[in-house]
Design a protein around this motif. Structure first.
Motif, mmCIF file in Angstrom:
data_model
loop_
_atom_site.group_PDB
_atom_site.id
_atom_site.type_symbol
_atom_site.label_atom_id
_atom_site.label_comp_id
_atom_site.label_asym_id
_atom_site.label_seq_id
_atom_site.Cartn_x
_atom_site.Cartn_y
_atom_site.Cartn_z
ATOM 1 N N GLU A 230 27.097 13.966 17.386
ATOM 2 C CA GLU A 230 28.449 13.444 17.185
ATOM 3 C C GLU A 230 28.987 12.778 18.447
ATOM 4 O O GLU A 230 29.716 11.791 18.381
ATOM 5 C CB GLU A 230 29.406 14.585 16.792
ATOM 6 C CG GLU A 230 29.380 14.949 15.327
ATOM 7 C CD GLU A 230 30.498 15.911 14.942
ATOM 8 O OE1 GLU A 230 30.765 16.042 13.745
ATOM 9 O OE2 GLU A 230 31.099 16.549 15.828
ATOM 10 N N ALA A 231 28.634 13.326 19.597
ATOM 11 C CA ALA A 231 29.101 12.766 20.872
ATOM 12 C C ALA A 231 28.327 11.511 21.255
ATOM 13 O O ALA A 231 28.637 10.884 22.271
ATOM 14 C CB ALA A 231 28.994 13.819 21.971
ATOM 15 N N GLY A 232 27.297 11.165 20.460
ATOM 16 C CA GLY A 232 26.508 9.960 20.725
ATOM 17 C C GLY A 232 25.643 10.080 21.965
ATOM 18 O O GLY A 232 25.334 9.086 22.614
ATOM 19 N N LEU A 233 25.247 11.287 22.299
ATOM 20 C CA LEU A 233 24.433 11.512 23.497
ATOM 21 C C LEU A 233 22.951 11.578 23.127
ATOM 22 O O LEU A 233 22.571 12.230 22.156
ATOM 23 C CB LEU A 233 24.871 12.813 24.186
ATOM 24 C CG LEU A 233 26.325 12.796 24.682
ATOM 25 C CD1 LEU A 233 26.764 14.195 25.117
ATOM 26 C CD2 LEU A 233 26.495 11.801 25.820
ATOM 27 N N ASN A 234 22.154 10.910 23.927
ATOM 28 C CA ASN A 234 20.721 10.833 23.656
ATOM 29 C C ASN A 234 20.021 12.161 23.911
ATOM 30 O O ASN A 234 20.444 12.948 24.747
ATOM 31 C CB ASN A 234 20.076 9.790 24.563
ATOM 32 C CG ASN A 234 20.418 8.375 24.151
ATOM 33 O OD1 ASN A 234 21.334 8.152 23.357
ATOM 34 N ND2 ASN A 234 19.686 7.419 24.680
ATOM 35 N N LEU A 235 18.939 12.378 23.178
ATOM 36 C CA LEU A 235 18.038 13.499 23.452
ATOM 37 C C LEU A 235 16.675 12.927 23.780
ATOM 38 O O LEU A 235 16.081 12.201 22.979
ATOM 39 C CB LEU A 235 17.949 14.413 22.226
ATOM 40 C CG LEU A 235 16.911 15.545 22.297
ATOM 41 C CD1 LEU A 235 17.174 16.476 23.474
ATOM 42 C CD2 LEU A 235 16.904 16.347 21.000
ATOM 43 N N ASN A 236 16.195 13.238 24.984
ATOM 44 C CA ASN A 236 14.886 12.724 25.383
ATOM 45 C C ASN A 236 13.821 13.244 24.411
ATOM 46 O O ASN A 236 13.852 14.390 23.996
ATOM 47 C CB ASN A 236 14.554 13.165 26.815
ATOM 48 C CG ASN A 236 13.339 12.432 27.346
ATOM 49 O OD1 ASN A 236 13.191 11.233 27.134
ATOM 50 N ND2 ASN A 236 12.457 13.144 28.017
ATOM 51 N N GLY A 237 12.894 12.349 24.049
ATOM 52 C CA GLY A 237 11.895 12.710 23.042
ATOM 53 C C GLY A 237 12.305 12.234 21.659
ATOM 54 O O GLY A 237 11.463 12.116 20.770
ATOM 55 N N GLN A 238 13.584 11.967 21.475
ATOM 56 C CA GLN A 238 14.062 11.432 20.194
ATOM 57 C C GLN A 238 14.529 9.979 20.382
ATOM 58 O O GLN A 238 13.930 9.074 19.831
ATOM 59 C CB GLN A 238 15.199 12.290 19.646
ATOM 60 C CG GLN A 238 14.788 13.737 19.479
ATOM 61 C CD GLN A 238 15.078 14.274 18.101
ATOM 62 O OE1 GLN A 238 14.182 14.457 17.291
ATOM 63 N NE2 GLN A 238 16.337 14.561 17.821
ATOM 64 N N GLU A 239 15.614 9.804 21.157
ATOM 65 C CA GLU A 239 16.109 8.440 21.377
ATOM 66 C C GLU A 239 15.214 7.664 22.343
ATOM 67 O O GLU A 239 15.163 6.447 22.300
ATOM 68 C CB GLU A 239 17.544 8.471 21.921
ATOM 69 C CG GLU A 239 18.604 8.601 20.849
ATOM 70 C CD GLU A 239 18.516 9.916 20.105
ATOM 71 O OE1 GLU A 239 18.402 10.958 20.776
ATOM 72 O OE2 GLU A 239 18.528 9.915 18.869
ATOM 73 N N MET A 240 14.570 8.387 23.249
ATOM 74 C CA MET A 240 13.705 7.686 24.195
ATOM 75 C C MET A 240 12.507 8.557 24.531
ATOM 76 O O MET A 240 12.526 9.772 24.356
ATOM 77 C CB MET A 240 14.458 7.274 25.468
ATOM 78 C CG MET A 240 14.994 8.401 26.306
ATOM 79 S SD MET A 240 16.503 9.137 25.646
ATOM 80 C CE MET A 240 17.121 9.936 27.135
ATOM 81 N N ASP A 241 11.459 7.870 24.991
ATOM 82 C CA ASP A 241 10.259 8.565 25.455
ATOM 83 C C ASP A 241 9.552 7.620 26.422
ATOM 84 O O ASP A 241 10.125 6.600 26.817
ATOM 85 C CB ASP A 241 9.375 9.007 24.279
ATOM 86 C CG ASP A 241 8.898 7.838 23.434
ATOM 87 O OD1 ASP A 241 8.654 6.728 23.989
ATOM 88 O OD2 ASP A 241 8.749 8.013 22.209
ATOM 89 N N GLU A 242 8.308 7.938 26.756
ATOM 90 C CA GLU A 242 7.650 7.139 27.798
ATOM 91 C C GLU A 242 7.284 5.730 27.339
ATOM 92 O O GLU A 242 6.834 4.920 28.139
ATOM 93 C CB GLU A 242 6.432 7.890 28.347
ATOM 94 C CG GLU A 242 6.835 9.134 29.129
ATOM 95 C CD GLU A 242 5.870 9.493 30.250
ATOM 96 O OE1 GLU A 242 5.310 8.572 30.878
ATOM 97 O OE2 GLU A 242 5.676 10.703 30.495
#
Lengths: 360, 129
Positions: A230-242
């Motif tokens: 809800e806060a629109g904060l990324n989770l590494n491994g989901q929104e971004m990765d290597e």
């Protein structure tokens, strides 16, 4: 066997449903994720985040080392003891190894808090670079991290800590202070006011009890995830990765391009992508109906295909929401494919919710 | 321990089945299943009048954690889906064997009911998980 945090017995004793997360046995919820989510939006929730990785950097070369390793520039912390900076740690291709918060401590050393899931990748990587630069890397593993989050976080911290809380309560967002061996940051992962405390492992249980007695409600990883979404904060491994750069995952603002002569790992690749124009971008989606988008669901747009990186039910909106990586040129025609059906969605700019209020 | 009423039949997929006086059967998910799923936020019901085969997915329940199929314990025709769940899916959490029922079926072949698990069998299944 998964590892236990210093608060493991408190969770089990409170009837938490425990799950294995990144090699740690962690509470998923203590009965109702929705009630815990609500507590953070309206009152105060407590999270055991002791699975996060705390690493200190000491020595004259620490600033230079971190300016080279991080995509954001720790020079922004110069002269501001206690200040925190959010940054990505990139590989040579500009892909995100991890996202982290780095604090400049009062004694001029740096403290990095990075993810649990990447500990085995990040610690050796940092250690290798630190050794080469003559910087002392000090793992802080005998600690507990407790997040105190919500509009009543200040009142809860005061009730739990007495007069000592005042210096923490006086902190501006993204600043930290150390009081009687307790590290307190005005930071969090929920979109609400709050604090993240780092305390000695031996003190963890007493701290947890005091915060509970002061009105904080224990919250599990389930609520932590729905709150950060809800806060629109990324989770590494989901929104971004290597394989995904900050420019493709809504984190372009965390890349410090200036000064131009600061070389940092991944910079050449990122500059090339910036100049060519990233092919993808991250967007928020609010879906029609009630079916829930999940990580990996296909997204269709007027400009091609995308993918849901995180999705779920927004308790505050009462609607399904998602973060999705879509073609950079996508403007309209957003649909998410759920169980074979195309569900229409409205593209929005995250956050979905901030300080308890709907923003989309 | 989760509740397993003695008078119901059960499936390996964690559905419960109650035979009604009018010859239909009511189906829901067990207390164990709702606890494992966490807070329910959406139920996708089957259409009344449609037919389902035994072990075929006939509804979807979505919790904060995941979507799960609800399988038809027996073959039959969908008589009614629980419309109350549209606005109150949390009834499955609070009252899984009562107001949280999901669908009512008219069995095609009542002998299929004999294939289902007894309460004792189901308790053992849960204990072994």
């Amino acid at each position: 066997m998964p590892r236990n945090t210093p608060l493991y017995h408190a969770h089990v004793g409170a009837g938490a449903r425990m799950v294995d997360f990144a090699g740690w046995s962690m509470p998923l919820h203590y009965g109702s994720q929705l009630a815990e989510h609500e507590a953070v939006r309206t009152a105060c929730g407590l999270f055991d985040v002791s699975h996060m990785t705390v690493t200190d950097f000491q020595g004259a070369g620490a600033r230079t080392l971190l300016r080279r390793l991080l995509a954001n520039d720790v020079a922004k912390l110069d002269g501001c003891p206690g200040k925190a900076l959010y940054s990505c740690l990139l590989n040579d291709h500009g892909g995100v190894i991890d996202d982290l918060i780095v604090y400049l401590r009062g004694d001029g050393t740096y403290r990095v808090v990075s993810n649990a899931a990447t500990r085995d990748r990040v610690r050796p990587y940092l250690a290798e670079h630190a050794a080469a630069a003559g910087v002392a890397l000090v793992p802080q593993d005998a600690v507990a991290l407790i997040a105190v989050q919500g509009p009543a976080a200040v009142a809860t911290l005061r009730a739990a800590w007495g007069d000592a809380a005042e210096r923490a309560v006086a902190l501006k967002p993204f600043y930290s202070v150390e009081i009687d061996g307790v590290f307190a940051g005005r930071t969090g992962y929920t979109g609400e006011d709050g604090f993240e405390l780092i305390v000695g492992a031996a003190d963890a249980q007493a701290w947890w009890n005091r915060l509970c007695d002061a009105g904080g409600r224990p919250c599990g990883l389930g609520a932590r995830d729905s709150l950060r979404l809800e806060a629109g904060l990324n989770l590494n491994g989901q929104e971004m990765d290597e394989t995904i750069t900050p420019l493709e995952s809504g984190l372009g603002w965390t890349v410090a391009w200036a000064p131009e002569d600061r070389g940092f790992v991944g910079r050449p690749a990122l500059e090339a992508q910036r100049d060519a124009g990233p092919k993808h971008r991250l967007t928020g989606l609010v879906l029609e109906g009630r079916a829930l988008p999940r990580h990996g669901c296909d997204v269709r747009t007027g400009a091609g295909e995308g993918v849901v990186t995180s999705g779920g039910h927004s308790p505050v909106l009462g609607q399904p929401i998602a973060l999705a990586r879509v073609p950079a040129a996508a403007q309209d025609g957003f649909h998410v494919v759920i169980r074979g059906r195309e569900i229409a969605a409205r593209a929005v700019r995250p956050p979905f919710v901030r300080h308890g209020k709907v923003c989309v | 321990m989760s509740e397993v009423p003695q008078d119901l039949k059960y499936t390996r997929n964690h559905e419960w089945v109650r035979s009604e006086d009018d010859g239909t059967v009511t189906v829901g998910i067990t207390d164990h299943a709702q606890a494992a799923l966490g807070d329910l936020v959406f139920v996708e019901p089957p259409e009344a009048g449609s037919t389902v085969g035994a072990d075929e997915a006939c509804a979807v329940v979505e919790s904060v954690k995941a979507a799960s199929d609800v399988y038809a314990p027996i073959s039959g025709e969908v008589v009614e889906a629980n419309a109350t769940l549209d606005d109150s899916p949390e009834l499955i959490n609070s009252d899984p064997y009562g107001e949280g029922w999901i669908v009512r079926l008219r069995p095609t072949d009542t002998t299929e009911l004999d294939q289902l698990l007894s309460a004792d069998d189901y308790r053992q299944l849960v204990a072994e998980e």
